[in-house]
Design an enzyme around this catalytic site. Structure first.
Site, short mmCIF file in Angstrom:
data_model
loop_
_atom_site.label_atom_id
_atom_site.label_comp_id
_atom_site.label_asym_id
_atom_site.label_seq_id
_atom_site.Cartn_x
_atom_site.Cartn_y
_atom_site.Cartn_z
NE ARG A 160 -3.10 0.38 3.18
CZ ARG A 160 -3.83 0.44 4.30
NH1 ARG A 160 -4.52 -0.61 4.70
NH2 ARG A 160 -3.89 1.53 5.02
NE ARG A 171 -1.36 4.42 7.83
CZ ARG A 171 -1.30 3.14 7.47
NH1 ARG A 171 -0.26 2.71 6.75
NH2 ARG A 171 -2.24 2.31 7.79
P1 AMP Z 1 -6.78 2.45 7.47
O1 AMP Z 1 -6.90 1.42 6.41
O2 AMP Z 1 -7.86 2.37 8.53
O3 AMP Z 1 -5.40 2.53 8.08
O4 AMP Z 1 -7.05 3.86 6.75
C1 AMP Z 1 -6.23 4.29 5.69
C2 AMP Z 1 -6.35 5.79 5.52
O5 AMP Z 1 -7.71 6.15 5.22
C3 AMP Z 1 -6.01 6.63 6.77
O6 AMP Z 1 -4.62 6.85 6.91
C4 AMP Z 1 -6.77 7.90 6.47
O7 AMP Z 1 -6.12 8.70 5.49
C5 AMP Z 1 -8.05 7.38 5.84
N1 AMP Z 1 -9.07 7.09 6.88
C6 AMP Z 1 -9.59 5.89 7.21
N2 AMP Z 1 -10.49 6.02 8.19
C7 AMP Z 1 -10.55 7.33 8.50
C8 AMP Z 1 -11.27 8.11 9.45
N3 AMP Z 1 -12.11 7.53 10.31
N4 AMP Z 1 -11.05 9.45 9.48
C9 AMP Z 1 -10.22 10.04 8.61
N5 AMP Z 1 -9.49 9.38 7.71
C10 AMP Z 1 -9.65 8.03 7.65
#
Ligand code: AMP
Length: 218
Positions: A160, A171
């Site tokens: 990714r 992050r």
């Molecule tokens: P994840 O797969 O949950 O790590 O999400 C990947 C990316 O999606 C994050 O680093 C954010 O850029 C975005 N993202 C996912 N969920 C949220 C959320 N609840 N609020 C804001 N951005 C989000």
């Protein structure tokens, strides 16, 4: 059973969500997955979200709360749901509470997956994902039989764009600044359960099953 999975990226929330969703027949709602799909499909939502995601920053609250509010209206969430990666800010948590209250509902348990930054960095930078079926591998801990190829469907594995070390570090910083305050928010509501994200998938599942049965949710 209405669950929220909270914790830093790399704590194993996604993996455990899949196990719980299968076991309890609940929809797994991952805002990260929804946003990535919108990016893949070239939807306006995806175009708006991509730059934030690639930098490891949060997509604006308004965008994600809208997505979740719509998703929670679908009938498959009536028996419950597993929210993975949402909420991630206090504003999102408050909006979620409001939306659920309007449906005379609420969160039963928030599972806080605690893990160290070192473990999270190792897991995320080594993660490889199948382009076709989305299954996750790890270059050291769970390598595919043939490098770069999915064991399950023969699809191509990729990293990714937000799993590179610099973005992972960002992050984790974003998590510390914006998401960690939610631990206190849910602790005050008396619904937070802390578990170790460093455990193996099966071991952790047993711990969670006990939490649910103690809470008379299963
Ligand atoms: P994840 O797969 O949950 O790590 O999400 C990947 C990316 O999606 C994050 O680093 C954010 O850029 C975005 N993202 C996912 N969920 C949220 C959320 N609840 N609020 C804001 N951005 C989000």
């Amino acid at each position: 059973m209405r669950l929220v999975l909270l914790g830093p990226p790399g704590a194993g929330k996604g993996t455990q969500s899949v196990v719980l969703a299968n076991k309890y027949g609940l929809p797994h709602i991952s805002t990260g997955d929804i946003l990535r799909e919108a990016v893949r499909e070239g939807l306006p939502l995806g175009l708006e979200a991509k730059a934030y995601m690639d930098r490891g920053e949060l997509v604006p609250d308004k965008v994600v709360t809208g997505i979740v509010a719509e998703r929670l209206k679908k009938p498959d969430t009536r028996p419950g749901f597993i929210l993975d990666g949402f909420p991630r800010t206090l504003k999102q948590a408050e909006e979620l509470d409001k939306a659920l209250k309007a449906m005379s509902s609420g969160i039963d348990i928030v599972l806080y997956f605690a893990t160290s930054p070192e473990v999270a960095i190792e897991r995320l930078t080594g993660r490889r994902v199948c382009k076709s079926c989305g299954f996750n591998y790890h270059v050291k801990n769970m390598p595919p039989k043939k490098e770069g190829v999915c064991d399950r469907c023969g699809g191509e594995l990729f990293q990714r764009p937000d799993d590179t070390e610099a973005t992972v570090r960002n992050r984790l910083k974003v998590y510390e600044d914006q998401t960690k305050p939610l631990i206190d928010y849910y602790m005050k509501q008396g619904i937070l359960k802390r578990v170790s994200g460093d455990m193996g998938v099966d071991e952790l599942f047993k711990v969670l099953s006990k939490i649910f049965s103690d809470a008379k949710l299963s």
